[in-house]
Design an enzyme around this catalytic site. Structure first.
Site, PDB file in Angstrom:
ATOM      1  NE  ARG A  10     -56.384  18.261  55.614  1.00 33.07           N
ATOM      2  CZ  ARG A  10     -56.761  18.110  56.859  1.00 33.07           C
ATOM      3  NH1 ARG A  10     -56.623  16.962  57.475  1.00 33.07           N
ATOM      4  NH2 ARG A  10     -57.312  19.098  57.520  1.00 33.07           N
TER       5      ARG A  10
ATOM      6  CE1 TYR B  87     -53.340  23.883  55.953  1.00 30.50           C
ATOM      7  CE2 TYR B  87     -54.050  21.648  55.427  1.00 30.50           C
ATOM      8  CZ  TYR B  87     -53.799  22.953  55.047  1.00 30.50           C
ATOM      9  OH  TYR B  87     -54.024  23.307  53.746  1.00 30.50           O
TER      10      TYR B  87
ATOM     11  N   GLY C 231     -66.106  21.659  49.171  1.00 33.11           N
ATOM     12  CA  GLY C 231     -65.024  20.805  48.677  1.00 33.11           C
ATOM     13  C   GLY C 231     -64.844  19.640  49.633  1.00 33.11           C
ATOM     14  NE  ARG C 232     -61.831  20.791  55.119  1.00 35.23           N
ATOM     15  CZ  ARG C 232     -60.499  20.886  55.186  1.00 35.23           C
ATOM     16  NH1 ARG C 232     -59.786  19.833  55.512  1.00 35.23           N
ATOM     17  NH2 ARG C 232     -59.886  22.029  54.927  1.00 35.23           N
TER      18      ARG C 232
ATOM     19  CB  CYS D   5     -34.756  13.354  54.445  1.00 36.70           C
ATOM     20  SG  CYS D   5     -34.315  11.746  53.801  1.00 36.70           S
TER      21      CYS D   5
ATOM     22  CD  GLU E 110     -67.343  29.146  45.669  1.00 41.81           C
ATOM     23  OE1 GLU E 110     -66.458  29.258  46.556  1.00 41.81           O
ATOM     24  OE2 GLU E 110     -67.494  29.973  44.771  1.00 41.81           O
TER      25      GLU E 110
ATOM     26  CE1 TYR F 162     -58.449  21.968  49.610  1.00 41.79           C
ATOM     27  CE2 TYR F 162     -59.892  21.031  51.279  1.00 41.79           C
ATOM     28  CZ  TYR F 162     -59.667  21.938  50.273  1.00 41.79           C
ATOM     29  OH  TYR F 162     -60.641  22.818  49.908  1.00 41.79           O
TER      30      TYR F 162
HETATM   31  C1  LIG Z   1     -60.985  26.198  48.970  1.00 47.79           C
HETATM   32  C2  LIG Z   1     -62.206  26.916  48.569  1.00 47.79           C
HETATM   33  C3  LIG Z   1     -63.451  26.298  48.663  1.00 47.79           C
HETATM   34  C4  LIG Z   1     -63.656  24.922  49.245  1.00 47.79           C
HETATM   35  O1  LIG Z   1     -63.403  24.879  50.608  1.00 47.79           O
HETATM   36  P1  LIG Z   1     -63.766  23.558  51.442  1.00 47.79           P
HETATM   37  O2  LIG Z   1     -63.327  23.871  52.811  1.00 47.79           O
HETATM   38  O3  LIG Z   1     -62.996  22.432  50.838  1.00 47.79           O
HETATM   39  O4  LIG Z   1     -65.225  23.357  51.339  1.00 47.79           O
HETATM   40  C5  LIG Z   1     -64.549  26.986  48.192  1.00 47.79           C
HETATM   41  N1  LIG Z   1     -64.441  28.227  47.661  1.00 47.79           N
HETATM   42  C6  LIG Z   1     -63.245  28.861  47.577  1.00 47.79           C
HETATM   43  C7  LIG Z   1     -63.190  30.216  46.989  1.00 47.79           C
HETATM   44  C8  LIG Z   1     -62.093  28.230  48.025  1.00 47.79           C
HETATM   45  O5  LIG Z   1     -60.921  28.856  47.952  1.00 47.79           O
END
Ligand SMILES: *Cc1c(COP(=O)(O)O)cnc(C)c1O
Length: 428
Positions: A328, A332, A291-292, A357, A289, A386
């Site tokens: 971000r 963070y 994403g980033r 502001c 999974e 993100y």
């Molecule tokens: C956010 C998330 C991801 C993706 O995380 P990345 O750091 O963007 O790779 C994958 N699986 C679950 C369950 C998430 O909550």
């Protein structure tokens, strides 16, 4: 043959580079994009996203796997379509994200994994109706509801318990999720009993086990440690007679937000070796999974300098992008490289801030960068993940437009919001 080998050379880790002292995204001059579409503007490289996806495909080619892109990192329909067409599945966390997958690339619905601690009835129903691949279930109560809804619809729901391996992964506390004190998942020691109970329910199919330990994790060791605990559980579950066919390793592979050398191919290879070593011979389909890692460095936020102002010893560069567009740094304390679109020489330390502001509305503190003047453009790098997906209308600011660069061409994939959009859902 891996699809990568067709290319003469791999793209750089980032699509942004100077060409005759002007910053380009692949074959497109950012000045031209700002002129055509205005600022602030999210700019994404289709080539870089495709490249990152193919890196995963190549690194895991020896394992039966599906790369399920995590939609929450960047949920742009154009990006979902690009990845869906290449064969990606999707990791979703809401009914809204399910709808986005349907709209962007409907055939990928059968490759959807549904994560999240707070699934609602309508979301479960929509996902059952779409016949998604698997539900990553995060509590016993949710499993009960899933069984009830599946029974009502005459379906059998494939599920994986998201187990909490109690593994520490060094990252920002807001995006670390794998410890027993976090709200996510089910303590791994309790999982076996829950699977046993579920086996008695005809509406449930205990098809897998899932884990996700957090985000922006730069060492692969915690991923391997978590997977080792999961494979231990799978052995027990098989002894108990469950037919476990899927193991979901979650996302979380980090990127380098600084100027250092970063070789994405080597990073994915290390990650694949760490996971592959643990799941070898397990006889399951591996779900991933990311994403980033797929979209983060493929995108930047292009913004115009509005004012340059001195307060005491400080120089502030005030941009037309703010924390509502890219949160971000504020949320963070994340570091993003900031590049002037017109290449110059390092001149001094500045704070780059937005117009919102809040004193927390900043992109960089005490950053050494070349002098920029009002009207000039800067690019905030590594904003593809993100960024837009966390953008808001705070301060009643319209959200930015998004363009997708495809080689030498750029396409508007989301228009800038209008003042009418801003108030469209309201009544007086
Ligand atoms: C956010 C998330 C991801 C993706 O995380 P990345 O750091 O963007 O790779 C994958 N699986 C679950 C369950 C998430 O909550």
């Amino acid at each position: 043959m891996s699809p990568l080998k067709k290319k003469a050379h791999a793209p750089e880790a980032r699509p942004f580079a100077y060409n005759k002292k002007s910053l380009f995204c692949d074959g497109v001059d950012l000045r031209k994009l700002a002129g055509e579409f205005g600022t602030p503007l999210y700019v994404y490289s289709a080539e870089q996203i495709g490249y990152r996806y193919e890196l995963f495909e190549a690194a895991f080619q020896e394992h039966t796997h599906t790369v399920c892109y995590s939609v929450k990192a960047n949920s742009s329909l154009a990006i979902l379509k690009l990845l869906g067409e290449r064969g990606a599945g999707f990791d979703i966390v809401s009914g809204g994200e399910l709808e986005r997958v349907r709209k962007a690339f409907r055939p990928a619905l059968k490759k959807v994994v549904f994560s999240g601690v707070g699934k609602q009835v309508w979301e479960i129903d929509a996902a059952l109706k779409a016949d998604i691949l698997i539900f990553n279930v995060e509590s016993e109560a949710e499993l009960g509801l899933l069984a009830e809804r599946a029974a009502a619809m005459g379906k059998r729901a494939r599920f994986a318990l998201r187990v909490n391996p109690d593994v520490f992964a060094e990252t920002h506390p807001y995006i670390s999720t794998g410890l027993s004190e976090h709200k996510f998942g089910i303590a791994i020691g309790l999982a076996r009993a829950i699977y046993k109970k579920a086996a008695k329910n005809k509406s449930l199919d205990a098809a897998g086990v899932s884990v996700h330990i957090g985000s922006q994790i730069r060492s692969v060791d915690p991923f391997a440690a978590a997977m080792e605990r999961v494979t231990g559980l799978i052995a027990e579950l098989r002894t108990d007679g469950h037919q476990i066919r899927y193991v979901d390793a979650g996302g979380g592979l980090g990127i380098d937000y600084s100027q250092g050398d970063f070789d994405p191919a080597a990073e994915v290879a290390r990650y694949a070796a760490a996971l592959g070593g643990v799941i070898e011979g397990l006889g399951v389909r591996l779900l991933l999974e990311p994403g980033r890692f797929l979209v983060g460095q493929a995108g930047g936020l292009l913004t115009q300098v509005l004012y340059v102002k001195k307060n005491g010893a400080k120089t502030f560069v005030i941009t037309d992008a703010g924390m509502n567009d890219l949160i971000r740094p504020s949320l963070y304390r994340a570091h993003h490289e900031i590049l002037p679109v017109k290449q110059g020489k390092d001149a001094g330390k500045v704070d780059v801030v937005g117009p919102v502001c809040e004193s927390g509305d900043f992109f960089a503190h005490d950053r050494v960068m070349s002098a920029v003047k009002p009207g000039e453009l800067v690019l905030i790098e590594d904003a593809g993940a993100y960024g837009m997906s966390l953008a808001s209308n705070y301060n009643s600011r319209v959200r930015p437009a998004e363009v997708l660069v495809e080689g030498r061409r750029a396409r508007l994939v989301r228009r800038r919001e209008s003042l009418r959009d801003l108030m469209a859902a309201e009544t007086v």
